[in-house]
Scaffold this motif. Structure first.
Motif, PDB file in Angstrom:
ATOM      1  N   ILE A   2       0.846  -0.995  -0.147  1.00 27.36           N
ATOM      2  CA  ILE A   2       0.254   0.155  -0.013  1.00 27.36           C
ATOM      3  C   ILE A   2       1.203   0.982  -0.198  1.00 27.36           C
ATOM      4  O   ILE A   2       0.517   2.407  -0.699  1.00 27.36           O
ATOM      5  CB  ILE A   2      -0.831   0.319   0.735  1.00 27.36           C
ATOM      6  CG1 ILE A   2      -2.315  -0.691   1.053  1.00 27.36           C
ATOM      7  CG2 ILE A   2      -1.622   1.420   1.541  1.00 27.36           C
ATOM      8  CD1 ILE A   2      -3.029  -1.580   2.016  1.00 27.36           C
ATOM      9  N   ALA A   3       1.773   1.102   1.293  1.00 24.28           N
ATOM     10  CA  ALA A   3       2.625   2.717   1.025  1.00 24.28           C
ATOM     11  C   ALA A   3       3.408   3.177  -0.384  1.00 24.28           C
ATOM     12  O   ALA A   3       3.152   3.940  -0.881  1.00 24.28           O
ATOM     13  CB  ALA A   3       4.009   2.565   2.069  1.00 24.28           C
ATOM     14  N   TRP A   4       3.409   1.945  -1.753  1.00 20.40           N
ATOM     15  CA  TRP A   4       3.813   2.213  -2.737  1.00 20.40           C
ATOM     16  C   TRP A   4       2.365   3.441  -3.649  1.00 20.40           C
ATOM     17  O   TRP A   4       3.087   3.544  -4.518  1.00 20.40           O
ATOM     18  CB  TRP A   4       4.836   0.838  -3.586  1.00 20.40           C
ATOM     19  CG  TRP A   4       5.416   0.523  -2.749  1.00 20.40           C
ATOM     20  CD1 TRP A   4       5.775  -0.179  -1.291  1.00 20.40           C
ATOM     21  CD2 TRP A   4       7.115   1.042  -3.483  1.00 20.40           C
ATOM     22  NE1 TRP A   4       7.731   0.090  -1.364  1.00 20.40           N
ATOM     23  CE2 TRP A   4       7.358   0.856  -2.772  1.00 20.40           C
ATOM     24  CE3 TRP A   4       7.760   1.669  -4.414  1.00 20.40           C
ATOM     25  CZ2 TRP A   4       9.765  -0.077  -2.837  1.00 20.40           C
ATOM     26  CZ3 TRP A   4       8.852   2.009  -5.058  1.00 20.40           C
ATOM     27  CH2 TRP A   4       9.564   1.065  -4.140  1.00 20.40           C
ATOM     28  N   ILE A   5       1.431   3.214  -3.110  1.00 18.20           N
ATOM     29  CA  ILE A   5       0.706   3.685  -4.500  1.00 18.20           C
ATOM     30  C   ILE A   5       1.037   4.941  -4.659  1.00 18.20           C
ATOM     31  O   ILE A   5       0.677   4.974  -5.758  1.00 18.20           O
ATOM     32  CB  ILE A   5      -1.048   3.352  -3.533  1.00 18.20           C
ATOM     33  CG1 ILE A   5      -1.687   1.610  -3.334  1.00 18.20           C
ATOM     34  CG2 ILE A   5      -2.561   3.660  -4.355  1.00 18.20           C
ATOM     35  CD1 ILE A   5      -2.876   1.484  -2.232  1.00 18.20           C
ATOM     36  N   PRO A   6       0.284   6.469  -3.378  1.00 22.68           N
ATOM     37  CA  PRO A   6       0.888   7.382  -4.193  1.00 22.68           C
ATOM     38  C   PRO A   6       2.366   7.138  -5.381  1.00 22.68           C
ATOM     39  O   PRO A   6       2.250   7.354  -6.158  1.00 22.68           O
ATOM     40  CB  PRO A   6       1.493   7.764  -2.865  1.00 22.68           C
ATOM     41  CG  PRO A   6       1.184   7.159  -1.772  1.00 22.68           C
ATOM     42  CD  PRO A   6       0.828   5.753  -2.504  1.00 22.68           C
ATOM     43  N   ILE A   7       3.957   6.477  -5.187  1.00 18.29           N
ATOM     44  CA  ILE A   7       4.779   6.843  -6.125  1.00 18.29           C
ATOM     45  C   ILE A   7       4.468   6.083  -7.297  1.00 18.29           C
ATOM     46  O   ILE A   7       4.987   6.257  -8.796  1.00 18.29           O
ATOM     47  CB  ILE A   7       5.934   6.655  -5.095  1.00 18.29           C
ATOM     48  CG1 ILE A   7       7.064   7.376  -6.288  1.00 18.29           C
ATOM     49  CG2 ILE A   7       6.193   4.780  -5.088  1.00 18.29           C
ATOM     50  CD1 ILE A   7       8.309   8.132  -5.524  1.00 18.29           C
ATOM     51  N   ALA A  67      -7.232  -1.319  -2.066  1.00 15.77           N
ATOM     52  CA  ALA A  67      -7.250   0.389  -1.982  1.00 15.77           C
ATOM     53  C   ALA A  67      -6.773   0.462  -2.723  1.00 15.77           C
ATOM     54  O   ALA A  67      -7.594   2.185  -3.219  1.00 15.77           O
ATOM     55  CB  ALA A  67      -5.803   0.120  -1.216  1.00 15.77           C
ATOM     56  N   TYR A 106      -2.383   6.966 -13.286  1.00 16.88           N
ATOM     57  CA  TYR A 106      -3.756   5.994 -12.633  1.00 16.88           C
ATOM     58  C   TYR A 106      -3.888   4.953 -13.528  1.00 16.88           C
ATOM     59  O   TYR A 106      -3.827   5.642 -14.821  1.00 16.88           O
ATOM     60  CB  TYR A 106      -4.994   6.518 -12.545  1.00 16.88           C
ATOM     61  CG  TYR A 106      -4.993   7.825 -11.248  1.00 16.88           C
ATOM     62  CD1 TYR A 106      -4.966   7.583  -9.621  1.00 16.88           C
ATOM     63  CD2 TYR A 106      -4.343   9.272 -11.464  1.00 16.88           C
ATOM     64  CE1 TYR A 106      -4.905   8.203  -8.927  1.00 16.88           C
ATOM     65  CE2 TYR A 106      -4.670  10.198 -10.716  1.00 16.88           C
ATOM     66  CZ  TYR A 106      -4.266   9.501  -9.008  1.00 16.88           C
ATOM     67  OH  TYR A 106      -4.550  10.635  -7.886  1.00 16.88           O
ATOM     68  N   THR A 122       1.542   5.470  -8.480  1.00 19.54           N
ATOM     69  CA  THR A 122       0.321   5.956  -9.522  1.00 19.54           C
ATOM     70  C   THR A 122       1.186   7.397 -10.397  1.00 19.54           C
ATOM     71  O   THR A 122       1.046   7.668 -11.293  1.00 19.54           O
ATOM     72  CB  THR A 122      -0.971   6.904  -8.767  1.00 19.54           C
ATOM     73  OG1 THR A 122      -0.641   7.125  -8.003  1.00 19.54           O
ATOM     74  CG2 THR A 122      -2.010   5.317  -7.924  1.00 19.54           C
ATOM     75  N   LEU A 123       2.189   7.996 -10.159  1.00 15.03           N
ATOM     76  CA  LEU A 123       3.008   9.023  -9.671  1.00 15.03           C
ATOM     77  C   LEU A 123       3.586   8.489 -11.446  1.00 15.03           C
ATOM     78  O   LEU A 123       3.529   9.498 -12.299  1.00 15.03           O
ATOM     79  CB  LEU A 123       4.194   9.577  -9.623  1.00 15.03           C
ATOM     80  CG  LEU A 123       4.208  11.027  -9.417  1.00 15.03           C
ATOM     81  CD1 LEU A 123       3.016  12.479  -9.079  1.00 15.03           C
ATOM     82  CD2 LEU A 123       5.539  11.379  -9.218  1.00 15.03           C
ATOM     83  N   TRP A 124       4.341   7.695 -10.774  1.00  9.50           N
ATOM     84  CA  TRP A 124       4.684   6.790 -11.761  1.00  9.50           C
ATOM     85  C   TRP A 124       4.419   6.658 -13.070  1.00  9.50           C
ATOM     86  O   TRP A 124       5.246   6.372 -14.525  1.00  9.50           O
ATOM     87  CB  TRP A 124       6.277   6.045 -11.301  1.00  9.50           C
ATOM     88  CG  TRP A 124       7.137   6.346 -11.007  1.00  9.50           C
ATOM     89  CD1 TRP A 124       7.625   7.804 -10.778  1.00  9.50           C
ATOM     90  CD2 TRP A 124       8.220   5.546  -9.679  1.00  9.50           C
ATOM     91  NE1 TRP A 124       8.869   7.895  -9.127  1.00  9.50           N
ATOM     92  CE2 TRP A 124       9.250   6.325  -9.342  1.00  9.50           C
ATOM     93  CE3 TRP A 124       8.492   4.545  -9.311  1.00  9.50           C
ATOM     94  CZ2 TRP A 124      10.593   6.246  -8.105  1.00  9.50           C
ATOM     95  CZ3 TRP A 124       9.042   4.224  -8.683  1.00  9.50           C
ATOM     96  CH2 TRP A 124       9.965   5.229  -8.013  1.00  9.50           C
ATOM     97  N   MET A 132      -9.894   1.463  -5.282  1.00  7.96           N
ATOM     98  CA  MET A 132     -10.789   2.395  -4.551  1.00  7.96           C
ATOM     99  C   MET A 132     -10.221   3.419  -4.978  1.00  7.96           C
ATOM    100  O   MET A 132     -10.822   4.887  -5.476  1.00  7.96           O
ATOM    101  CB  MET A 132     -10.505   2.305  -3.706  1.00  7.96           C
ATOM    102  CG  MET A 132     -11.398   0.900  -2.816  1.00  7.96           C
ATOM    103  SD  MET A 132     -11.527   1.535  -0.824  1.00  7.96           S
ATOM    104  CE  MET A 132     -12.493  -0.320  -0.599  1.00  7.96           C
ATOM    105  N   ILE A 133      -8.263   4.147  -5.226  1.00  7.16           N
ATOM    106  CA  ILE A 133      -7.959   4.932  -5.886  1.00  7.16           C
ATOM    107  C   ILE A 133      -7.631   5.088  -6.670  1.00  7.16           C
ATOM    108  O   ILE A 133      -8.091   6.276  -7.480  1.00  7.16           O
ATOM    109  CB  ILE A 133      -6.311   5.006  -4.768  1.00  7.16           C
ATOM    110  CG1 ILE A 133      -6.958   5.503  -3.355  1.00  7.16           C
ATOM    111  CG2 ILE A 133      -5.381   6.933  -4.958  1.00  7.16           C
ATOM    112  CD1 ILE A 133      -5.500   5.212  -2.843  1.00  7.16           C
TER     113      ILE A 133
END
Lengths: 252, 268, 269
Positions: free
Chosen positions: C119-124, C207, C131, C126-128, C210-211
């Protein structure tokens, strides 16, 4: 005919915690004839297992020579079979596949190596256990598998590292008798490491007493074969030899 | 060769004296690689900033008080949730573990609800409780609860029956047996359950903070994602990793080892 | 020692065929309670749906194919991400685990990254990757990759030295050592790693969906929330639970059991 020859064997190893070299084996020379049975006995820390590990090729030696039929050994190899104190059976293989492992490594086809494995299992009275997994067997049975697994590979020398140390006393005696019987039948060359003096004398043609990384003495054991405990336990020669070796080990 | 051997020897000795070193030194090549990659210009800075920028961001966010606040929020949520989860989970597990019948009935239900997984609860929780602390706490408690219950049950059942019998025949009342025998006997499993539960709970917290949060490390990372600030995302990841590493490797794992191995209940 | 093997496995009755009925019965009872309780207490369907409403939602979404589409999308992502993760992690873990010095040195590193996994990798991610599919696959991949690498490393490094020596002295070469000793010896740990990693991956998937996407079970749940369609949410939760239970109990647990118990190997944490 000499099969195995150790010349001025030496082992020092590097202790990373101490940051210095430690000598485990100082200077050991030993000759083993083909078909001979030699026991190596000594107190813990005398370097007997280190010697066996070097002969097996598991660890390099730091000095001297190890010659098998006149040629220097290089790493582990199938011509030197090993029986381990911890049995070292592959838990994920059946008894049959454990015994057939050596032939498999030689490229023997499945049917043939199963035949070989069955033959050797019969030798140890284990035919019924062929399809079981090691952890389903008792310690004594596991080590029987360990012995025939090494034999099934037709090694020129059989190296046994305190193989019966972790089985109960009754079973140990049975295993010792079986080993002498199998040795008489097949005549492998055996080096047997142990700290049990009676075991060393019972099994061997010659007992090598080791102390602090050096050979203290070698004693010929001229007891008749087949040897069984019921006879030897009362035998004067056996008692005398055992006492002699025991004194040497304890004063070492 | 000799130099290699000698430096390895020095390393072995140093790590034997300061075990923390063994956990830190392996990261040096990773950071060096990170610097090399960012300096080489292989990726644009906006995609992969270097360690120096992350450290700068750390000081800046700490100075402005944002980071300590967020960190505190996350930790408070996690530990409140974990405490509640244990307070419910351990008694429940003992109750289920002591009765064969209760075990049979509840086991499938427990497994099923564990399988649904924390995060899948989020939508319905949002309907029930809205965006806020209740929702977050519920998710954490839920995540911690199941591993604790399941492992407590297994732990209670793994206590040899003769131990309870011995205690009874030495004059212990059933309540004392529970306290003196069952609970300590189940403790290694309970700790394992807690360790697993916190591992999941902590991930759930990050997810929840991303999706519904208004503060916390997860929120910080996702907020940074929205504004395209990779530095803060990386900072968040490093903090999460370090934090959990410290909790797991230096607190939970030693406790697990101390109970299990000390008593010879765990073989390796 | 027999005790912690016992503790590690679910009760034996689960294994038998009659056990399956025993397993389903409590769940059916739960559904029955649900069926009675909702009308009895007059619960608002916007708070909790009736059994009939969930059944209706199930029928409807099966008929128009959306449920299958969501399940398919989720399973494809998990399957692909896990496959890539396992295929890369196992060789790497074995290669690193062969040398005790290397594995001791690298263990903390992989422990750190397996702690971050998922989960902690979701932000980066989606950036790399933007979406969508790539980001989600990446999240699942790394949830599996680091945990499996770490466990493989651990598995190989805990294979007793005599076993490797035994193989060598029986004539095994490098390749035979790998296939006959290292791989099977590490297998219990690899399976445990896959089980743990997949657990993180499955949660990470929900997760991430959902995002970061517009199809999949997580998306299905999250969209239903916008319209207060609790029956769709509950349906999704049941489907998520059932799928994971099936994967875990019918695939992973038997796999773990067949290696660990048959071979008498105790799992090493």
């Amino acid at each position: 005919m000499k099969t195995l020859e150790l010349r001025n064997l030496k082992k020092t190893y590097f202790d990373p915690y101490a940051g210095s070299h430690v000598t485990a084996v100082h200077d050991v020379s030993l000759e083993v004839q083909q078909g001979d049975f030699v026991s190596v006995v000594g107190p813990s820390g005398c370097g007997k297992t280190t010697i066996l590990n070097m002969v097996a090729g598991f660890i390099p030696h730091s000095g001297g020579e190890i010659l098998l039929n006149g040629k220097a050994i290089n790493g582990p190899g199938p011509e030197r079979g090993v029986v381990f104190q911890s049995f070292a059976l592959f838990p994920w293989k059946t008894v049959l596949d454990n015994v057939g492992f050596g032939p498999k490594m030689r490229g023997v086809p499945k049917a043939e190596r199963d035949r070989i494995a069955h033959e050797y299992l019969a030798l140890a009275g284990l035919s019924h256990a062929a399809s079981r997994y090691p952890n389903e067997l008792s310690g004594g049975m596991q080590q029987r598998v360990g012995v025939v697994r090494a034999l099934a590979n037709h090694p020129e020398v059989l190296l046994m590292d305190e193989p019966f140390a972790s089985v109960d006393a009754q079973t140990r005696m049975t295993l010792q008798e079986e080993l002498t019987r199998i040795w008489q039948e097949r005549r492998p060359t055996v080096i047997f490491i142990t700290h049990d003096v009676a075991e060393a004398v019972f099994l061997a043609n010659r007992v090598v007493v080791l102390s602090k990384g050096r050979v203290l003495d070698q004693i010929e054991v001229a007891l008749p074969r087949p040897r069984v405990w019921d006879d030897l336990i009362e035998d004067e020669t056996f008692k005398r030899l055992s006492a002699q070796v025991l004194h040497m080990v304890r004063s070492a | 060769m000799n130099i290699l051997l000698r430096s390895w020897s020095a390393y072995t000795r140093a790590t034997a004296r300061w075990p923390g070193l063994a956990a830190l030194v392996p990261f040096i090549p990773v950071i060096a690689l990170w610097v090399a990659v960012t300096e080489s210009g292989m990726f644009p800075r906006a995609f992969l900033p270097g360690p120096v920028e992350v450290v700068k961001a750390f000081f800046s966010l700490t100075y402005r008080g944002i980071l300590p606040d967020y960190l505190q929020d996350s930790l408070v949520r996690l530990f409140t949730g974990a405490a509640l989860g244990m307070a419910i989970g351990i008694p429940l597990g003992i109750l289920i573990g002591t009765s064969k019948w209760a075990h049979r009935v509840s086991w499938p239900i427990l497994l099923f609800f564990q399988a649904i997984g924390d995060i899948a609860w989020l939508p319905i929780l949002l309907i029930w409780f809205g965006f806020g602390l209740t929702t977050m706490t519920f998710v954490i408690v839920y995540t911690v609860l199941f591993p604790v219950v399941l492992n407590t049950v297994l732990g209670v059942e793994s206590v040899p029956r003769d131990l309870a019998r011995a205690a009874r025949s030495l004059g212990a009342s059933p309540a004392r047996v529970l306290w003196e025998v069952t609970l300590p006997g189940a403790l290694p499993n309970i700790i394992t359950g807690l360790r697993n539960g916190l591992g999941y709970g902590w991930r759930a917290l990050i997810a929840v903070e991303m999706i519904v949060g208004t503060s916390g490390i997860g929120f910080m990372m996702f907020d940074a994602r929205r504004s395209g600030s990779v530095v803060e995302i990386l900072l968040g990841m490093i903090i999460l990793g370090l934090l959990w590493y410290i909790v797991d490797a230096w607190i939970l794992a030693p406790i697990e080892r101390a109970t299990g191995q000390r008593w010879g209940l765990v073989t390796s | 020692m027999p005790h912690d093997i016992d503790a590690a496995r679910p009760p034996r009755w689960l294994a038998s065929a009659g056990g399956a009925a025993m397993f389903v019965a409590p769940l059916l009872a739960l559904v029955l309670i649900w069926a009675i309780a909702v009308p009895l207490f007059g619960i608002n369907p916007r708070v909790f749906p009736s059994v009939a409403a969930v059944g209706g939602a199930a029928m409807e979404s099966i008929r128009d194919g959306t449920l299958i589409e969501h399940i398919g999308a989720s399973l494809l992502r998990v399957g692909l991400g896990t496959l890539i993760g396992v295929v890369t992690a196992v060789p790497l873990g074995i290669a690193m685990g062969v040398s005790p010095a290397v594995s001791t040195f690298l263990t903390p590193l992989f422990r750190f990254f397996s702690v971050l996994a998922g989960i902690a990798w979701i932000p980066i991610a989606t950036l790399w990757f933007g979406y969508g599919f790539g980001a989600i696959i990446f999240v699942i991949f790394n949830a599996v990759f680091f945990v499996v690498t770490y466990n493989t490393l651990l598995g190989v490094s805990t294979i007793p030295m005599p076993l490797r020596n035994a193989a060598a002295s029986l004539g095994a070469g490098r390749w035979a050592l790998l296939t006959e000793v290292l791989l099977p010896g590490a297998l219990p740990n690899i399976v445990t790693g896959i089980r743990t990693g997949l657990g993180f991956a499955w949660r990470g998937l929900i997760a991430a969906e959902m995002i970061a996407t517009n199809v999949g079970l997580g998306y299905m749940l999250f969209v239903a929330r916008d319209f207060y369609r609790t029956e769709v949410i509950i349906l999704g939760m049941i489907v998520i639970g059932a799928i994971w239970l099936l994967i875990d109990r019918l695939l992973l647990v038997p796999l773990e059991r067949s290696t660990i118990e048959r071979w008498g190997m105790v799992r090493r944490a």
